[in-house]
Design a protein around this motif. Structure first.
Motif, PDB file in Angstrom:
ATOM      1  N   GLY A 216       3.197  -7.896  -5.178  1.00 29.58           N
ATOM      2  CA  GLY A 216       3.711  -7.041  -6.233  1.00 29.58           C
ATOM      3  C   GLY A 216       2.609  -6.422  -7.072  1.00 29.58           C
ATOM      4  O   GLY A 216       1.422  -6.700  -6.900  1.00 29.58           O
ATOM      5  N   TYR A 217       3.034  -5.596  -8.005  1.00 29.47           N
ATOM      6  CA  TYR A 217       2.121  -4.912  -8.917  1.00 29.47           C
ATOM      7  C   TYR A 217       2.878  -4.578 -10.188  1.00 29.47           C
ATOM      8  O   TYR A 217       4.112  -4.648 -10.244  1.00 29.47           O
ATOM      9  CB  TYR A 217       1.550  -3.643  -8.280  1.00 29.47           C
ATOM     10  N   GLY A 218       2.145  -4.219 -11.236  1.00 32.13           N
ATOM     11  CA  GLY A 218       2.766  -3.952 -12.523  1.00 32.13           C
ATOM     12  C   GLY A 218       2.645  -2.501 -12.943  1.00 32.13           C
ATOM     13  O   GLY A 218       1.731  -1.784 -12.533  1.00 32.13           O
ATOM     14  N   ILE A 219       3.584  -2.075 -13.776  1.00 30.52           N
ATOM     15  CA  ILE A 219       3.582  -0.739 -14.373  1.00 30.52           C
ATOM     16  C   ILE A 219       3.568  -0.905 -15.889  1.00 30.52           C
ATOM     17  O   ILE A 219       4.400  -1.616 -16.454  1.00 30.52           O
ATOM     18  CB  ILE A 219       4.820   0.080 -13.966  1.00 30.52           C
TER      19      ILE A 219
ATOM     20  N   ILE B 133      -5.019   7.241  -2.616  1.00 34.49           N
ATOM     21  CA  ILE B 133      -4.718   6.977  -4.024  1.00 34.49           C
ATOM     22  C   ILE B 133      -5.889   7.417  -4.891  1.00 34.49           C
ATOM     23  O   ILE B 133      -5.749   8.215  -5.808  1.00 34.49           O
ATOM     24  CB  ILE B 133      -4.451   5.467  -4.255  1.00 34.49           C
ATOM     25  N   ALA B 134      -7.062   6.872  -4.563  1.00 37.80           N
ATOM     26  CA  ALA B 134      -8.220   7.006  -5.442  1.00 37.80           C
ATOM     27  C   ALA B 134      -8.845   8.390  -5.422  1.00 37.80           C
ATOM     28  O   ALA B 134      -9.622   8.732  -6.323  1.00 37.80           O
ATOM     29  CB  ALA B 134      -9.265   5.955  -5.066  1.00 37.80           C
ATOM     30  N   ALA B 135      -8.561   9.209  -4.424  1.00 34.82           N
ATOM     31  CA  ALA B 135      -9.068  10.582  -4.411  1.00 34.82           C
ATOM     32  C   ALA B 135      -8.202  11.504  -5.260  1.00 34.82           C
ATOM     33  O   ALA B 135      -8.586  12.647  -5.518  1.00 34.82           O
ATOM     34  CB  ALA B 135      -9.131  11.112  -2.980  1.00 34.82           C
TER      35      ALA B 135
ATOM     36  N   ASP C   1      12.210  -4.757  -0.681  1.00 38.15           N
ATOM     37  CA  ASP C   1      13.369  -4.812  -1.566  1.00 38.15           C
ATOM     38  C   ASP C   1      12.864  -5.359  -2.898  1.00 38.15           C
ATOM     39  O   ASP C   1      12.779  -6.563  -3.101  1.00 38.15           O
ATOM     40  CB  ASP C   1      14.454  -5.723  -0.972  1.00 38.15           C
ATOM     41  N   TYR C   2      12.514  -4.458  -3.817  1.00 35.52           N
ATOM     42  CA  TYR C   2      11.806  -4.859  -5.021  1.00 35.52           C
ATOM     43  C   TYR C   2      12.744  -5.423  -6.082  1.00 35.52           C
ATOM     44  O   TYR C   2      13.791  -4.855  -6.388  1.00 35.52           O
ATOM     45  CB  TYR C   2      11.031  -3.679  -5.603  1.00 35.52           C
ATOM     46  N   LYS C   3      12.331  -6.551  -6.617  1.00 37.70           N
ATOM     47  CA  LYS C   3      12.974  -7.137  -7.776  1.00 37.70           C
ATOM     48  C   LYS C   3      12.029  -6.942  -8.951  1.00 37.70           C
ATOM     49  O   LYS C   3      10.839  -7.200  -8.840  1.00 37.70           O
ATOM     50  CB  LYS C   3      13.233  -8.626  -7.561  1.00 37.70           C
TER      51      LYS C   3
ATOM     52  N   LEU D  16       0.813  -1.212   0.000  1.00 38.21           N
ATOM     53  CA  LEU D  16       0.000   0.000   0.000  1.00 38.21           C
ATOM     54  C   LEU D  16       0.852   1.270   0.000  1.00 38.21           C
ATOM     55  O   LEU D  16       0.569   2.225  -0.729  1.00 38.21           O
ATOM     56  CB  LEU D  16      -0.944   0.012   1.203  1.00 38.21           C
ATOM     57  N   SER D  17       1.911   1.289   0.804  1.00 39.31           N
ATOM     58  CA  SER D  17       2.750   2.492   0.855  1.00 39.31           C
ATOM     59  C   SER D  17       3.409   2.753  -0.496  1.00 39.31           C
ATOM     60  O   SER D  17       3.561   3.905  -0.910  1.00 39.31           O
ATOM     61  CB  SER D  17       3.806   2.371   1.953  1.00 39.31           C
ATOM     62  N   ASN D  18       3.796   1.681  -1.179  1.00 39.64           N
ATOM     63  CA  ASN D  18       4.408   1.845  -2.497  1.00 39.64           C
ATOM     64  C   ASN D  18       3.390   2.327  -3.524  1.00 39.64           C
ATOM     65  O   ASN D  18       3.704   3.123  -4.407  1.00 39.64           O
ATOM     66  CB  ASN D  18       5.035   0.532  -2.957  1.00 39.64           C
ATOM     67  N   LEU D  19       2.144   1.843  -3.404  1.00 37.78           N
ATOM     68  CA  LEU D  19       1.103   2.303  -4.313  1.00 37.78           C
ATOM     69  C   LEU D  19       0.818   3.793  -4.110  1.00 37.78           C
ATOM     70  O   LEU D  19       0.559   4.520  -5.075  1.00 37.78           O
ATOM     71  CB  LEU D  19      -0.171   1.494  -4.103  1.00 37.78           C
ATOM     72  N   LYS D  20       0.873   4.250  -2.869  1.00 37.77           N
ATOM     73  CA  LYS D  20       0.682   5.679  -2.610  1.00 37.77           C
ATOM     74  C   LYS D  20       1.795   6.499  -3.252  1.00 37.77           C
ATOM     75  O   LYS D  20       1.559   7.603  -3.773  1.00 37.77           O
ATOM     76  CB  LYS D  20       0.612   5.935  -1.107  1.00 37.77           C
ATOM     77  N   GLU D  21       3.005   5.962  -3.251  1.00 36.95           N
ATOM     78  CA  GLU D  21       4.105   6.650  -3.924  1.00 36.95           C
ATOM     79  C   GLU D  21       3.874   6.693  -5.430  1.00 36.95           C
ATOM     80  O   GLU D  21       4.175   7.695  -6.088  1.00 36.95           O
ATOM     81  CB  GLU D  21       5.430   5.953  -3.612  1.00 36.95           C
ATOM     82  N   GLU D  22       3.353   5.598  -5.974  1.00 34.41           N
ATOM     83  CA  GLU D  22       3.051   5.572  -7.411  1.00 34.41           C
ATOM     84  C   GLU D  22       1.991   6.622  -7.746  1.00 34.41           C
ATOM     85  O   GLU D  22       2.029   7.240  -8.811  1.00 34.41           O
ATOM     86  CB  GLU D  22       2.570   4.183  -7.838  1.00 34.41           C
ATOM     87  N   ALA D  23       1.026   6.816  -6.852  1.00 34.21           N
ATOM     88  CA  ALA D  23      -0.020   7.807  -7.091  1.00 34.21           C
ATOM     89  C   ALA D  23       0.536   9.229  -7.080  1.00 34.21           C
ATOM     90  O   ALA D  23      -0.041  10.130  -7.702  1.00 34.21           O
ATOM     91  CB  ALA D  23      -1.122   7.673  -6.046  1.00 34.21           C
ATOM     92  N   ASP D  24       1.634   9.430  -6.379  1.00 31.88           N
ATOM     93  CA  ASP D  24       2.256  10.751  -6.328  1.00 31.88           C
ATOM     94  C   ASP D  24       3.198  11.004  -7.503  1.00 31.88           C
ATOM     95  O   ASP D  24       3.691  12.114  -7.678  1.00 31.88           O
ATOM     96  CB  ASP D  24       3.028  10.916  -5.017  1.00 31.88           C
ATOM     97  N   ASN D  25       3.460   9.960  -8.305  1.00 30.33           N
ATOM     98  CA  ASN D  25       4.319  10.117  -9.467  1.00 30.33           C
ATOM     99  C   ASN D  25       3.555  10.886 -10.544  1.00 30.33           C
ATOM    100  O   ASN D  25       2.491  10.455 -10.982  1.00 30.33           O
ATOM    101  CB  ASN D  25       4.724   8.739  -9.999  1.00 30.33           C
TER     102      ASN D  25
END
Length: 424
Positions: free
Chosen positions: A382-385, A188-190, A406-408, A145-154
């Protein structure tokens, strides 16, 4: 209707003071055109549905536009959750413009948020976040979730796509679990559109939670399928669940063919389809994708091949798997240079709530010849981009949380110089 600085001052002064009854579960989704945006939220009582917005950055001298929407009661399968659902359709937005907004229900308000209306210029090459099978997981949310929030800020991220099995489950604990999940993703969704498709965990109560809590740009007021053009990609969302619930199979097939036939490949060269259950998989289970005569593959694969769908993104299996270009169980090439069949991706490891978070569907053996790479292990998420860099290069990156964030990464580039039907 325009509102002056007094509205802005009111928000800034009392937003922090309002604790009880503030509208919650705020989320956005794209509308039927780039100038639209749906705004939704929930409250504990029947109240007004108002959105105030202004071009960003909001100043004390800004004029705020008020748009009012609708509120309805949602109790079927939701006896203990918040039962008042609000939806406002913002129209006339300027493509590419960023807006500041807040929502109000009978004097109770949210803090300020920003969103950006969809751009329509051909130079725009945004990135998209994809995952399936994500629930509340724990009181602090899923591990990613924390990483998804960072993605939303990108600033390059345009939208999130949750491809089924949402909240695990919306209706659990009388609907309270659905409320918990929607609040978990609010940061994220807002901020940006949270696009979805239904999975098998949305079936209970005749899809009531999915159909009430979410709004997608579907045709004919249904939420089983839809398509949307964003940047260089034509996205098409389809339902896999209708094949297991006596749903409108022939209606969906007819709609998919009509939609794919009409895609302007010169403006949107890439076609990316997404649905919940996969057509192929290497998992050691009895799911549809493990069977020789998969229902999903039998019905949908011929259309994907006929109209040259470049990539199919799916969830359901709690694993990650990337396939070689494949049609009818035949690999067309063990590379991604001018593929002659769709490339399938399974990204269903966002963090479910099953089996004490063990999230079964293991992969213990090598899959079919179409399997290029797979990853499964307990508590790996994980999740995809996805990003279309231009008309010839489509990038996919799967971020796999191995240990303590530690993302691979597993990454590919699909190169296509000849967009159009395969087999021609």
């Amino acid at each position: 209707m325009a509102h002056l600085a007094s509205d802005f001052i009111l928000v800034t002064l009392i937003a922090g003071a309002v604790a009880m009854g503030v509208p919650e579960q705020l989320h956005l989704s794209y509308g039927h055109s780039p100038s639209q945006m749906f705004v939704m939220w929930s409250t504990d009582q029947n109240s007004t549905s108002k959105v105030f917005y202004t071009p960003a950055p909001a100043e004390q001298t800004s004029n705020w536009t008020l748009v009012q929407g609708q509120c309805w009661n949602f109790s079927y399968g939701n006896p203990d959750g918040l039962q008042m659902i609000h939806r406002v359709n913002l129209t006339g937005l300027t493509p590419g413009r960023t807006y500041t907004y807040y929502v109000e229900s009978s004097g109770r308000i949210t803090r300020l948020y920003n969103f950006t209306a969809m751009r329509v210029d051909s130079e725009w090459t945004p990135r998209f976040v994809f995952y399936g099978d994500m629930g509340t997981y724990s009181s602090s949310g899923p591990p990613i979730l924390s990483n998804l929030k960072e993605e939303a800020d990108n600033p390059e991220t345009a939208a999130f796509f949750h491809i089924g099995d949402i909240a695990y489950d919306f209706d659990s604990d009388g609907g309270k679990n659905g409320d918990l999940f929607m609040n978990m993703i609010q940061d994220i969704a807002a901020k940006m559109p949270y696009m979805t498709t239904m999975g098998n965990h949305e079936i209970p109560y005749n899809y009531s939670h999915y159909l009430n809590r979410l709004t997608m740009p579907t045709p004919n007021n249904t939420q089983f399928w839809y398509s949307i053009d964003i940047g260089l990609i034509h996205f098409i969302s389809y339902s896999t669940e209708i094949y297991f619930t006596s749903g409108p199979v022939s209606d969906q097939l007819a709609w998919i063919e009509q939609d794919l036939k009409a895609v302007n490949r010169s403006r949107h060269p890439w076609i990316v389809a997404f649905g919940h259950r996969p057509m192929y998989c290497s998992n050691d289970d009895s799911n549809d994708c493990s069977k020789v005569k998969s229902r999903i593959r039998t019905h949908l694969e011929p259309l994907m091949y006929k109209y040259g769908v470049d990539m199919v993104i799916q969830g359901h299996e709690h694993s990650y798997e990337r396939l070689w270009p494949v049609y009818n169980e035949t690999v067309t090439a063990e590379n991604y240079i001018d593929p002659k069949a769709p490339v399938h991706i399974i990204t269903g490891k966002a963090g479910c709530n099953e089996d004490y978070d063990f999230c079964t569907d293991p992969i213990f053996k090598s899959g079919g010849p179409w399997s290029a790479y797979d990853s499964w292990a307990p508590w790996i998420h994980g999740y995809g981009i996805l990003k279309a860099e231009n008309s010839t290069h489509l990038y996919w990156t799967q971020k796999l949380d191995i240990l303590e964030h530690d993302y691979k990464n597993d990454a590919i580039v699909v190169v296509q110089h000849h967009h159009g039907p395969f087999g021609v």
